[in-house]
Design an enzyme around this catalytic site. Structure first.
Site, PDB file in Angstrom:
ATOM      1  N   CYS A  81      32.877  46.693  90.360  1.00  0.00           N
ATOM      2  CA  CYS A  81      31.414  46.654  90.335  1.00  0.00           C
ATOM      3  C   CYS A  81      30.887  46.984  88.940  1.00  0.00           C
ATOM      4  O   CYS A  81      30.846  48.151  88.535  1.00  0.00           O
ATOM      5  CB  CYS A  81      30.869  47.638  91.371  1.00  0.00           C
ATOM      6  SG  CYS A  81      29.074  47.736  91.342  1.00  0.00           S
TER       7      CYS A  81
ATOM      8  N   CYS B 283      27.780  49.179  88.860  1.00  0.00           N
ATOM      9  CA  CYS B 283      28.021  50.602  89.158  1.00  0.00           C
ATOM     10  C   CYS B 283      28.685  51.309  87.976  1.00  0.00           C
ATOM     11  O   CYS B 283      28.354  52.440  87.661  1.00  0.00           O
ATOM     12  CB  CYS B 283      28.945  50.769  90.361  1.00  0.00           C
ATOM     13  SG  CYS B 283      28.638  49.644  91.705  1.00  0.00           S
ATOM     14  N   ASP B 284      29.660  50.661  87.350  1.00  0.00           N
ATOM     15  CA  ASP B 284      30.525  51.367  86.396  1.00  0.00           C
ATOM     16  C   ASP B 284      30.355  50.933  84.942  1.00  0.00           C
ATOM     17  O   ASP B 284      30.966  51.522  84.052  1.00  0.00           O
ATOM     18  CB  ASP B 284      32.002  51.158  86.799  1.00  0.00           C
ATOM     19  CG  ASP B 284      32.283  51.691  88.192  1.00  0.00           C
ATOM     20  OD1 ASP B 284      31.627  52.670  88.579  1.00  0.00           O
ATOM     21  OD2 ASP B 284      33.139  51.126  88.897  1.00  0.00           O
TER      22      ASP B 284
END
Ligand code: NAP
Length: 299
Positions: A134, A137-138
């Site tokens: 992701c 997200c990261d």
């Protein structure tokens, strides 16, 4: 109490089904494992193809869906489903991890899909230590660093666009010359100086020490990177229904336009079902169709 419908999954398909079910005066419950954003869409950056809301972030779109459902009085149950049973009667029993259960006359199964793993050495070992599924997200962990994005679909291309604004260098590694994802995004990436396409190559290993430090291609070439974003598409979440309904060769639940499956009373909606286009707009329409079919079935 026996609910008219138990909706499993609270992504766009499940929430849309719930709104339609509520408006048809059905008793409905949405069952979700844990509330952490509205399914996969919450992990998408900018969504440009959802009608009427150009440029909205995936997270905001998901939150708006949820607010809509809450406003309409949809009930949510935070439980992990371990089994769905339909024995001789017309009633389904949905059993949870803590041993409790609910009974429903119908089920709309909208559990979506999870990221496909690359299944190569280093992937599991460095998962969370440089291997991610992701970018949204990261991605921020890789500011000023080097990353590889694996895959050639829309997810990989969108991830590369997002990461190119953060990372020093982005390698897009794809096994073919042609991309499955949008040509416009490929064009956008070609114009970015810090994006390199590594085409007709596949990653055979992810290397590292404490964290990821590179990838190795099938021809032995090593590329030094700090992060690897695997964007190999997704796998339908069918564990709970695979013994109950017929799946297609790729593992998706076979269903009519209405979401009707091979088991009476069990409907599917969203990414878990057979269809050509897996997007928010089709998930939302699946939810509406399935709830409408449930209304007919209950009559
Ligand atoms: P996808 O379209 O299935 O693409 C997966 C990519 O990974 C393909 O390029 C595939 O290569 C590659 N791949 C899969 N397994 C591999 C392996 N073992 N080794 C090497 N390469 C492998 O998945 P997706 O990109 O997640 O998209 C899923 C759906 O969501 C699509 O319908 C897509 O259009 C949609 N989506 C849309 C947007 C948007 O509109 N902004 C954003 C994200 C996703 P091959 O091409 O060679 O098969």
């Amino acid at each position: 109490m026996t609910y008219d419908v138990g909706i499993i999954g609270s992504g766009p398909a499940g929430l849309s089904a719930a709104i339609y079910a509520k408006r048809a005066n059905l008793s409905a419950v949405v069952i979700e494992k844990e509330y952490e954003g509205t399914g996969q869409i919450a992990e998408s950056g900018q969504v440009d193809n959802y009608l009427g809301l150009p440029g909205i972030s995936g997270y905001d779109l998901g939150e708006q869906f949820r607010e809509h459902a809450v406003k309409f009085g949809v009930s949510f149950l935070e439980q992990e489903v371990t089994e769905i049973k339909k024995e001789d009667s017309a009633v389904f029993t949905i059993i949870f991890e803590d041993g409790s259960s609910v009974e429903t006359k119908t089920v709309i199964y909208a559990a979506g899909a999870t990221p496909r793993r690359a299944n190569i050495p280093g992937e599991q070992e460095y998962s969370g230590k440089g291997v991610s599924y992701c970018a949204i997200c990261d991605g921020s962990f890789y500011r000023g660093k080097k990353v590889a994005v694996l895959g050639g679909g829309d997810t990989a291309l969108d991830d590369a666009v997002y990461l190119a604004d953060l990372a020093e260098q982005v390698y897009v590694i794809h096994r073919r010359k042609e991309f499955r994802g949008a040509a416009t995004t490929v064009e956008k990436l070609r114009k970015k100086e810090n994006v390199t396409f590594v085409l007709e190559h596949q990653v055979k290993e992810i290397t590292g020490a404490e964290k990821v430090n590179g990838v190795v291609l099938e021809n032995g070439t090593a590329i030094a990177v700090d992060g690897v974003f695997v964007a190999y598409g997704s796998v339908p979440q069918t564990n709970l229904v695979k013994e109950l309904v017929i799946l297609d060769a790729a593992g998706y639940v076979k269903a009519e336009e209405t979401g009707e499956t091979s088991l009476a009373g069990l409907y599917v909606a969203g990414d878990v079902r057979t269809k050509k286009l897996r997007q928010v707009v089709t998930a939302v329409s699946d939810g509406a169709n399935a709830a409408t079919a449930v209304v007919e079935y209950l009559k």
